[in-house]
Design an enzyme around this catalytic site. Sequence first.
Site, PDB file in Angstrom:
ATOM      1  CB  CYS A  15      -2.227  -5.498   6.043  1.00  0.00           C
ATOM      2  SG  CYS A  15      -1.930  -3.918   6.848  1.00  0.00           S
ATOM      3  CG  HIS A  50      -2.566  -8.558   9.543  1.00  0.00           C
ATOM      4  ND1 HIS A  50      -1.348  -8.119   9.082  1.00  0.00           N
ATOM      5  CD2 HIS A  50      -3.287  -7.439   9.847  1.00  0.00           C
ATOM      6  CE1 HIS A  50      -1.344  -6.790   9.087  1.00  0.00           C
ATOM      7  NE2 HIS A  50      -2.504  -6.362   9.547  1.00  0.00           N
ATOM      8  CD  GLU A  67      -0.897   1.016   3.450  1.00  0.00           C
ATOM      9  OE1 GLU A  67      -2.112   1.026   3.639  1.00  0.00           O
ATOM     10  OE2 GLU A  67      -0.109   1.841   3.946  1.00  0.00           O
TER      11      GLU A  67
END
Lengths: 133, 346
Positions: free
Chosen positions: B110, B232, B78
Amino acid sequence: MTIPRYWREFQHRYRLIGTKCPKCGRIYFPPREVCPYCHRESIGKMQKVEIKNTGKVYSYTVIHQDVPDFKFLKPYLFIIAEMDSGVKVSGQLVDVSPEDVRIGMPVRISFRRIREEDRAGIIEYGYKFIPDE
Amino acid sequence: MVGIVSYGSYIPRWRIKVEEIARVWGEDAEDIKSGLFIYSKSVPGPDEDTATISVEALRNAMNRKSVKDVGAVYVGSESHPYAVKPTSTIVAEAMGFTPEITAADYEFACKAGTAAMQSVMGMVESGMIKNGIAIGADTSQGAPGDALEYSAAAGGTAFIIGNDNTIADIKRTYSVTTDTPDFWRREGQDYPRHGGRFTGEPAYFRHVTSVAKKIMELMGTKPEDYTYAVFHQPNGKFPTRAARMLGFKESQIKQGLIVPYIGNTYSGSMITGLSAILDIAKPEDRILAVSFGSGAGSDGFHIEITKNMEDYRRENAKAVWKQIESGKYIDYAIYTKFKKKIKMGD
Ligand SMILES: [Zn+2]
């Protein structure tokens, strides 16, 4: 640097591509078209070689001068490295403070931003040295 | 079977401690450390960006195993250096893969890196390419003084994915995607915005746990069947809680939980945790890996280490935990200079 020149020099700046003389075996970086020892016998026969990316500090200097492109890195180290293949390559050494550098220190090639024209311009990438621990 | 042929990670050398950021903004460091379960984060040097991190991660993968016949390179991030001009072209050129290769950049907060992994898996399985590269890397930005400033970090991981000589087979992948406004950044804005408490339950936990559960259902496995699990890591709290909700023990997530020391590397986050697990995993070990991207979605992978891991040269590149340990601390002033947060004159 102009965009066309930067674009032409991609290969040897991105990947450390040098040339090797097929007669005496000497390696050159930046690449040479003719071997200064074998002259005519090397013309048109120089081979492209990728130089192995590890070596050690052969000599260094600390630059304090105010160069606009390197303002964010000042003071910075400029070194001559003796690569494992024997060829000497010069460039910036980053990720280490000037007081921690020493002759013989193992270094390797890292892909970094070199400079940018301005905030809207092209970003130039190339090799720098980093400590190899 | 399709899987990971080689892998490599790169974490920039510089670190800043939570204490140092809290000192500047007059906040309680202990409060933040226990709230986020983050102690420090990685900071890229002024000459590093997503392209340079991607190249370094991929060079580490190639040093471990030099793979020929690479047909695709996809970079998920990103924080691509250009708004228009692909990062993947720079990576392909730096590796000497050009011109006979397909390349593109991926974006999904992400989880752009795992989206790239899935694409490459599909291309390999269909026979379209022999090997392909999927990278997730970021140099993320948190607004000064915002809670995100304690976690927004830099790093990345590259996977070479193919059918032959895999060190880890990917036996199953599964995803969940919904339109959830938990975190966003509008074009031209320097910093992202987030939905505060909204980022937890309906976003992170819902997507991560439903993907993990579904993968276990599809594979007929239970948490105790996995040697390792990695989720994550926007902070240390979320993955730890997700693991507990799903029934995983601390011993299963410890190796891959890197966020307390380097922060959230966004597209590099879960996959760099996975890379830390691959640094020590043995044949027959099973790994459950689940990414999360705001916006929102999760990609899950059931991975099994193969016998090829025994002859694979992991030692040819620095292990993730070794990179984490070799960090050097900087203060907030140097940090703002490195991150180019200082407004310069013309
Ligand atoms: Zn010669």
